[in-house]
Design an enzyme around this catalytic site. Structure first.
Site, PDB file in Angstrom:
ATOM      1  CE1 TYR A  89     -34.508 -42.631 -29.833  1.00 11.30           C
ATOM      2  CE2 TYR A  89     -36.859 -42.489 -30.181  1.00 11.30           C
ATOM      3  CZ  TYR A  89     -35.735 -43.243 -30.010  1.00 11.30           C
ATOM      4  OH  TYR A  89     -35.819 -44.617 -30.008  1.00 11.30           O
TER       5      TYR A  89
ATOM      6  CG  ASP B 226     -36.425 -47.818 -30.887  1.00  9.02           C
ATOM      7  OD1 ASP B 226     -35.504 -47.769 -30.063  1.00  9.02           O
ATOM      8  OD2 ASP B 226     -36.345 -48.447 -31.958  1.00  9.02           O
TER       9      ASP B 226
ATOM     10  CG  HIS C 255     -32.692 -45.773 -27.195  1.00  8.98           C
ATOM     11  ND1 HIS C 255     -31.475 -46.399 -27.267  1.00  8.98           N
ATOM     12  CD2 HIS C 255     -33.405 -46.232 -28.260  1.00  8.98           C
ATOM     13  CE1 HIS C 255     -31.446 -47.188 -28.333  1.00  8.98           C
ATOM     14  NE2 HIS C 255     -32.605 -47.115 -28.949  1.00  8.98           N
TER      15      HIS C 255
ATOM     16  CG  ASP D 160     -30.792 -50.115 -31.096  1.00  5.52           C
ATOM     17  OD1 ASP D 160     -31.318 -50.844 -31.946  1.00  5.52           O
ATOM     18  OD2 ASP D 160     -31.310 -49.051 -30.715  1.00  5.52           O
TER      19      ASP D 160
ATOM     20  CG  HIS E 129     -37.864 -46.769 -35.685  1.00  8.10           C
ATOM     21  ND1 HIS E 129     -36.765 -46.596 -36.488  1.00  8.10           N
ATOM     22  CD2 HIS E 129     -37.466 -47.568 -34.681  1.00  8.10           C
ATOM     23  CE1 HIS E 129     -35.740 -47.233 -35.962  1.00  8.10           C
ATOM     24  NE2 HIS E 129     -36.146 -47.831 -34.866  1.00  8.10           N
TER      25      HIS E 129
ATOM     26  CD  GLU F   2     -32.610 -50.011 -35.551  1.00  4.24           C
ATOM     27  OE1 GLU F   2     -33.665 -49.565 -35.054  1.00  4.24           O
ATOM     28  OE2 GLU F   2     -31.882 -49.342 -36.309  1.00  4.24           O
TER      29      GLU F   2
ATOM     30  CG  HIS G  10     -37.035 -52.598 -32.394  1.00  2.00           C
ATOM     31  ND1 HIS G  10     -37.254 -52.867 -33.718  1.00  2.00           N
ATOM     32  CD2 HIS G  10     -36.301 -51.445 -32.373  1.00  2.00           C
ATOM     33  CE1 HIS G  10     -36.679 -51.942 -34.469  1.00  2.00           C
ATOM     34  NE2 HIS G  10     -36.085 -51.074 -33.672  1.00  2.00           N
TER      35      HIS G  10
ATOM     36  CG  HIS H 134     -29.947 -45.249 -36.826  1.00  2.00           C
ATOM     37  ND1 HIS H 134     -31.124 -44.537 -36.821  1.00  2.00           N
ATOM     38  CD2 HIS H 134     -30.253 -46.442 -36.261  1.00  2.00           C
ATOM     39  CE1 HIS H 134     -32.086 -45.258 -36.278  1.00  2.00           C
ATOM     40  NE2 HIS H 134     -31.590 -46.418 -35.928  1.00  2.00           N
TER      41      HIS H 134
HETATM   42 FE1  FEO Z   1     -34.996 -49.053 -33.539  1.00  5.32          FE
HETATM   43 FE2  FEO Z   1     -33.378 -48.350 -30.656  1.00  5.32          FE
HETATM   44  O1  FEO Z   1     -33.695 -49.264 -32.236  1.00  5.32           O
END
Ligand code: FEO
Length: 395
Positions: free
Chosen positions: A194, A166, A227, A83, A147, A81, A79, A23
């Site tokens: 996390y 996530d 992750h 990543d 999230h 995002e 998701h 981030h």
């Molecule tokens: Fe919300 Fe691992 O990205």
């Protein structure tokens, strides 16, 4: 290189041992991380998520070594995002028209980031499912605000794997993939860090979502997040941990945080810590200089605490900028059920303690009136105020 997960599921993600920040530079990485993507090869071939933009070419190249990309029947984007969606552009250049299953909000976030590419989106919502052959289905569960508004989990029947994205993840590199192969202390530490730094602001939503998932009565044999380690051994342990952490979690810990200009506020911080220990030897007491310690690690310690003491000298009618930025982060994380006290030195006007108290109230802490304000250097009279502050925090 793909790695075997279960049934006809393989991991095809990216393990990043060198990552130091996430981030931007808002989340520190101490033990590596990974972006997990999964390939399911039943009668239908399905790719679940991709990896971060910097690794997109390597990801597509590796995937091509494992499978003819044209065999992929559809992609699930849990998701948007970057990543997890960051390799989509490179991948879709090779297989344009491949359906992408995702939430309506994920279409917005993916198109918002990469532009309208005329991709073949299939919008899904909670309870929707798709048959992938061999008697197996993928069932979608929206994870709104866990999230991001676009977040989703995907459940594979038959193998009973929850691809949770996530949720339940950790920024922790585990070459062997599974929780039963990982260092248990590091795994727990990174899972909590996390949760605290990414998910804690959304705990009211999380509690409802955990109840909703429970009511679906899906047998869960494995939780495969996007992750870190895959929860293979006792996968429900992390669900139970999340339920515990979401319920205004605290341990018997008090944390003292401060910054200092000429060491006066530092002296108070250490005197408060010593007094806390003296009054309650069974309580864990920790002390951090906000300007020197890792802010994400500090937040994990605040999360574990039942009370905190925050100190800053007065500077320009306020507190130090390191403390100001940290207080804003503290407010964002929406901690609950914790006490706080303020302390600090001053030379002339001395506003810092009152302002710290106001900010701590805004951040949701129960602020005790007992405080320590010390003009110039802490003197005996200032130290005599510390036992009352410690007693109020420990009460
Ligand atoms: Fe919300 Fe691992 O990205």
């Amino acid at each position: 290189m793909k790695k075997y997960v279960k049934g006809n599921v393989n991991w095809v993600g990216y393990i990043d041992w060198e990552l130091k920040w996430f981030h931007g530079e808002d989340y520190s990485i101490k033990n590596g991380s990974s972006q997990n993507a999964y390939l399911i090869e039943e009668e239908k071939t399905v790719l679940i998520d991709t990896v971060w933009l910097p690794h997109r070419f390597e990801f597509v190249e590796n995937l091509e070594k494992e499978i003819d990309l044209h065999k992929i029947d559809f992609i699930v984007a849990n998701h948007g995002e970057c990543d997890h969606s960051g390799s989509l552009v490179a991948l879709m250049e090779k297989i344009p028209g491949t359906p992408i299953y995702c939430t309506a909000n994920a279409v917005k976030s993916i198109e918002g980031q990469y532009g309208k590419q005329n991709w073949n989106f299939h919008v899904v919502k909670t309870g929707d499912s798709v048959d992938i052959g061999n008697g197996k289905q993928l069932v979608f569960v929206e994870m709104r605000m866990l999230h991001w508004p676009d977040s989703m989990a995907t459940y594979l029947t038959g193998d009973n794997i929850l691809f949770s994205n996530d949720a339940f993840g950790q920024h922790y590199a585990v070459e062997e993939l599974f929780n039963d192969k990982a260092d248990p202390c590091l795994l727990n530490k990174e899972a909590m860090k996390y949760f605290v730094n990414i998910l804690n602001p959304f705990t009211p939503i999380l509690i409802k979502k955990l109840e909703e998932i429970g009511k679906l009565n899906l047998p869960i044999e494995m939780i495969a997040p996007s992750h870190g380690a895959i929860w293979r051994e006792n996968p429900m342990q992390i669900v139970n941990k999340y339920a515990e952490w979401a319920a205004a979690y605290q341990e018997n810990q008090v944390t003292v945080v401060y910054d200092t200009m000429w060491e006066g506020t530092a002296k108070l911080a250490h005197a408060i810590a010593a007094e806390l220990h003296k009054q309650s030897p069974e309580t864990v007491v920790k002390v951090f200089n906000l300007a020197k310690a890792d802010k994400n690690e500090i937040m994990t310690e605040i999360f574990k605490s039942r009370a905190i003491a925050v100190g800053s000298p007065t500077v320009s009618n306020s507190y130090l900028s390191s403390v100001a930025g940290w207080l804003e982060f503290l407010k964002q994380l929406k901690f609950k059920n914790k006490k706080a006290a303020a302390f600090g030195c001053y030379g002339w006007s001395g506003e810092s303690v009152k302002l710290l108290q106001e900010k701590l109230r805004e951040a949701g802490f129960t602020v005790v009136e007992e405080n320590v304000r010390s003009q110039w250097n802490p003197a005996e009279a200032d130290f005599t105020a510390i036992p009352a502050l410690a007693m109020a925090l420990l009460a």
